[in-house]
Scaffold this motif. Structure first.
Motif, mmCIF file in Angstrom:
data_model
loop_
_atom_site.group_PDB
_atom_site.id
_atom_site.type_symbol
_atom_site.label_atom_id
_atom_site.label_comp_id
_atom_site.label_asym_id
_atom_site.label_seq_id
_atom_site.Cartn_x
_atom_site.Cartn_y
_atom_site.Cartn_z
ATOM 1 N N PRO A 139 0.722 -1.164 0.005
ATOM 2 C CA PRO A 139 -0.350 -0.280 -0.525
ATOM 3 C C PRO A 139 0.739 1.231 0.135
ATOM 4 N N VAL A 140 2.054 1.062 0.189
ATOM 5 C CA VAL A 140 2.679 2.337 -0.003
ATOM 6 C C VAL A 140 3.957 2.473 -0.634
ATOM 7 N N ARG A 141 4.485 4.158 -1.305
ATOM 8 C CA ARG A 141 5.485 3.551 -2.058
ATOM 9 C C ARG A 141 6.161 3.253 -1.688
ATOM 10 N N ARG B 7 5.134 2.089 -5.728
ATOM 11 C CA ARG B 7 4.589 1.250 -5.442
ATOM 12 C C ARG B 7 4.480 -0.803 -5.819
ATOM 13 N N LEU B 8 5.290 -1.925 -4.848
ATOM 14 C CA LEU B 8 5.512 -3.337 -5.387
ATOM 15 C C LEU B 8 4.827 -3.750 -5.903
ATOM 16 N N GLY B 9 4.598 -4.738 -5.953
ATOM 17 C CA GLY B 9 3.446 -5.854 -5.985
ATOM 18 C C GLY B 9 3.844 -7.727 -6.207
ATOM 19 N N ARG C 117 3.823 -0.261 -10.499
ATOM 20 C CA ARG C 117 3.006 0.721 -10.188
ATOM 21 C C ARG C 117 2.837 2.267 -10.265
ATOM 22 N N ASP C 118 2.613 3.059 -11.273
ATOM 23 C CA ASP C 118 3.235 4.541 -11.051
ATOM 24 C C ASP C 118 4.018 5.169 -10.429
ATOM 25 N N ALA D 287 13.518 10.376 -5.787
ATOM 26 C CA ALA D 287 12.208 10.116 -6.900
ATOM 27 C C ALA D 287 10.949 11.042 -6.276
ATOM 28 N N GLU D 288 10.423 12.429 -6.999
ATOM 29 C CA GLU D 288 10.229 12.932 -6.391
ATOM 30 C C GLU D 288 8.230 12.955 -6.782
#
Length: 206
Positions: A138-140, A162-164, A193-194, A205-206
């Motif tokens: 749920p977190v980046r 966000r890794l899956g 994702r994203d 990274a921002e």
């Protein structure tokens, strides 16, 4: 004589989605690496990562990419022996700024209901893959590493994503540059994702 292709100055701030798989490959079957760059090995094998990347706005460039990297010695680092894009600006910038040997290819990417991708050069298959994402954090999360190319040229990369975990099936052209992956099953596949990426600089990274 054609005009030179313009590309953004470094660092590149990029956004998009990434689908990546990892294999363990015997050292003797690896693609050629730059002089002086040595793979990180365990029991005579090295980790190879192959990734599909869909770079999207508001990044400095929007394009698709198939990238193969090998984990190498020298900190947390990889080298890129093979990479294809569908953007002449990305090709020119990657070669000039970071000595990344980008080539052009034709891509087909779909992301619904699952991710599927294919890359071809002059109609010949480089690779194709299908991914089915299973679960995501749920977190980046932040990640920092280096890319080592000929020279040696070291370029810093910082990513937040966000890794899956995913399942993937790959197919590669039997006579193409990725034939060394033919018949091998990935050990692990991930989806980012994203993601937000800074390539060529040291800030997060921002």
């Amino acid at each position: 004589m054609s005009d030179p292709i313009e590309y953004p100055p470094e660092p590149w701030h990029l956004r998009g989605h990434l689908h990546v798989s990892a294999w363990c490959v015997p050292v003797g079957e690896l693609p050629e690496l730059p002089p002086g760059v040595r793979p990180l090995t365990v029991a005579g094998r090295a980790v190879v990562l192959a990734a599909w990347v869909d770079y999207q706005p508001p990044g400095v460039l929007s394009y698709r990419e198939l990238m193969v990297t090998v984990v190498v010695r020298g900190g947390i680092a990889v080298t890129i022996p093979h990479i294809w894009v569908d953007s002449p600006a990305s090709l020119a910038g990657g070669r000039a700024l970071w000595h990344i040997p980008k080539e052009l290819a034709d891509f087909t990417l779909t992301d619904e209901p699952g991710f599927a991708a294919e890359a071809r050069v002059d109609g010949d298959l480089l690779a194709g893959a299908e991914f089915r994402r299973r679960r995501a954090l749920p977190v980046r999360l932040p990640l920092a590493f280096s890319v080592l190319q000929r020279g040696p040229k070291r370029s810093g990369v910082r990513v937040a994503a966000r890794l899956g975990v995913a399942r993937s099936v790959w197919r590669v052209g039997a006579d193409g540059p990725l034939a060394f992956l033919a018949g091998r099953r990935p050990l692990l596949s991930l989806v980012a994702r994203d993601f937000r990426m800074r390539f060529g600089g040291g800030r997060r990274a921002e």
